[in-house]
Design an enzyme around this catalytic site. Structure first.
Site, PDB file in Angstrom:
ATOM      1  CG  ASP A   1      -3.775  -5.537  -4.392  1.00 48.57           C
ATOM      2  OD1 ASP A   1      -4.926  -5.128  -4.132  1.00 48.57           O
ATOM      3  OD2 ASP A   1      -2.947  -5.826  -3.497  1.00 48.57           O
TER       4      ASP A   1
ATOM      5  CG  HIS B   1      -1.966  -1.040   1.209  1.00 46.40           C
ATOM      6  ND1 HIS B   1      -1.746  -2.314   1.681  1.00 46.40           N
ATOM      7  CD2 HIS B   1      -3.244  -1.021   0.762  1.00 46.40           C
ATOM      8  CE1 HIS B   1      -2.857  -3.025   1.522  1.00 46.40           C
ATOM      9  NE2 HIS B   1      -3.775  -2.269   0.967  1.00 46.40           N
TER      10      HIS B   1
END
Length: 476
Positions: free
Chosen positions: A262, A192
């Site tokens: 993702d 992230h």
């Protein structure tokens, strides 16, 4: 289909807030293949719980928009609902413990039943896809991203339980997605934020991290998510989600389904590929479905432009769109059972936690505490849930031995009984005479804990990971 329609089919964006009408207009204009629902998209009732009627109406509105250009197949209505910390929809839906519970319970049938029950409640609202389970094999406390989202530190257990959970989901009408290929559980950086580097050789990956994905492929699961992880043995410096050799490796394992990236708005991608340049690049590398580009209109334009300029071959876009459309036609043709009522999985959620709770130190039989205890640690909600569960088990809170609740990555806690609520690694440095791993913070998990503390139930769970001096398999 036009190039613009094909470009839309491979995009699955997020949107802001609960304005489903505005997002429906975007879906219609860009011919989008679907949409993911994040936490801020979930309509709330006055008491803060999920407004299930409004959620179902919102999804129905998006489905209608997706068919405005005459397509006959449904759009992908997806969500991240793993259980534990990753759950976009909470009460009145059933709250499930962390997926590591399935590894501690070591019960394939229980994992399959839980996958089915979790998915059934989502299907009842109009979802048809869930980006779960995380089939990553966790490497332990140096794994900052997956942790208790992993079912086990043992590759074979993670493979078996992950495939079983996913097959349960599929039987309830939801498309599962095994994630995050090539394996996010053994890298020490959170994608992230930045790009993790997986230094293992291909042979080492096959022996461990790729085992659950091979099991997913062998089970015929329809989707696998690629993670933003660089594998120098495949292609140095490039996230697997944008790497041609990484998709070639996945296809080489026999995968014929939809490879979904993702979220493309994550730091590991955005820092290296700004301004939606990642979208056409991921498709050219071998991705079929692009999840959460930062700006979906810009991503759509970038894909169309790349086809026109020749940097994205049209046959590659067509292959990706065909895979996505085929999956959704198949989903529409497969009879889906009726969705379950919100909260109907509560008893099963408690069974999972009761089967998982693990005692690492302290008595294996009889009461672990007297009729009254003191309580420390945890969040305000954790403490309230403990008090409720303790009272039901005949334990009051106020005086007596100290029960300390501890979360993931918190320093070792002191107390007479220390309870790890998430991943169990925080128990390693505790000197408490009694140590318990619970793998969850749901009311049902606390009910299971209280029954063990009161001596009304035993703790059958075994560690699915090593915790300091405690080897995997430790427990009563």
């Amino acid at each position: 289909m036009s190039v613009e329609q094909k470009a839309g089919q491979v995009l699955m964006p997020f949107f802001a807030g609960t304005d489903f009408a505005a997002h429906a207009a975007t879906m219609e204009r860009l011919h989008l293949g679907g949409s993911i629902v994040m936490g801020d998209n979930v309509p709330r009732a006055a008491d803060g719980t999920v407004d299930t009627a409004a959620m179902a109406a919102g999804l129905a509105r998006l489905q209608k928009a997706a068919k405005a250009d005459g397509r006959t197949w449904p759009a992908i209505m997806g969500v991240d609902q793993e259980g534990g910390v990753v759950a976009r929809l909470r009460a009145p839906l059933t709250e499930w413990p962390a997926p590591m519970s399935y590894g501690a319970a070591a019960n394939l049938a229980l994992a399959t039943d839980a996958g089915k029950a979790l998915a059934s409640e989502l299907a009842g609202l109009g979802f048809n896809a869930d980006f779960a389970p995380a089939t990553d094999v966790t490497a332990g406390p140096q794994d900052p991203t997956i942790g208790a989202r992993s079912m086990s530190g043992n590759a074979d257990a993670a493979a078996s339980l992950g495939a079983g959970f996913a097959q349960g989901m599929l039987s309830a009408g939801l498309l599962p997605s095994a994630k995050h290929f090539p394996g996010h559980g053994s890298v020490a950086v959170d994608s992230h934020e930045s790009l993790p580097v997986q230094k293992a050789t291909v042979e080492q990956l096959r022996a461990k991290d790729w085992k659950p994905f091979q099991a997913a492929i062998d089970a015929g699961l329809p989707m696998i998510m690629t993670g933003h992880i660089s594998v120098p043995a495949l292609e140095p410096g490039i996230p697997a989600s944008l790497s041609k050799p990484s998709y070639a490796a996945l296809r080489g394992m026999g995968f014929k389904g939809v490879a979904v990236t993702d979220a493309l708005n994550m730091g590991a991608v955005q820092k290296q590929f700004p301004d939606e340049s990642a979208a056409p690049r991921a498709l050219a590398a071998g991705a079929d479905l692009l999840l959460m580009p930062g700006d979906v209109a810009a991503a759509h334009a970038a894909v169309v432009s790349a086809v026109k300029s020749g940097t994205l071959p049209l046959p590659r876009l067509e292959e990706a769109a065909q895979r996505v459309v085929t999956m959704m036609m198949w989903r529409a043709r497969t009879p889906a059972p009726q969705g379950a009522a919100p909260g109907s999985g509560s008893a099963l959620s408690q069974r999972v936690s009761a089967a998982a709770v693990t005692v690492l130190a302290g008595p294996c039989r009889g009461a672990m505490v007297p009729g009254s205890v003191r309580l420390a640690g945890g969040s305000e909600q954790d403490r309230a849930r403990f008090v409720q569960a303790a009272r039901a088990a005949g334990i009051t809170v106020g005086a007596g031995p100290l029960v300390t609740l501890i979360g993931y990555e918190e320093p070792p806690a002191q107390g007479d009984v220390v309870v790890a609520l998430d991943a169990p690694w925080s128990l390693a440095g505790s000197a408490a005479p009694a140590k318990v791993a619970l793998y969850g913070r749901s009311q049902e998990a606390f009910n299971a804990l209280a029954a063990v503390l009161a001596g009304k139930a035993t703790a059958p769970g075994k560690l699915p990971v090593a915790v300091g001096p405690f080897a995997p398999g430790s427990g009563c």
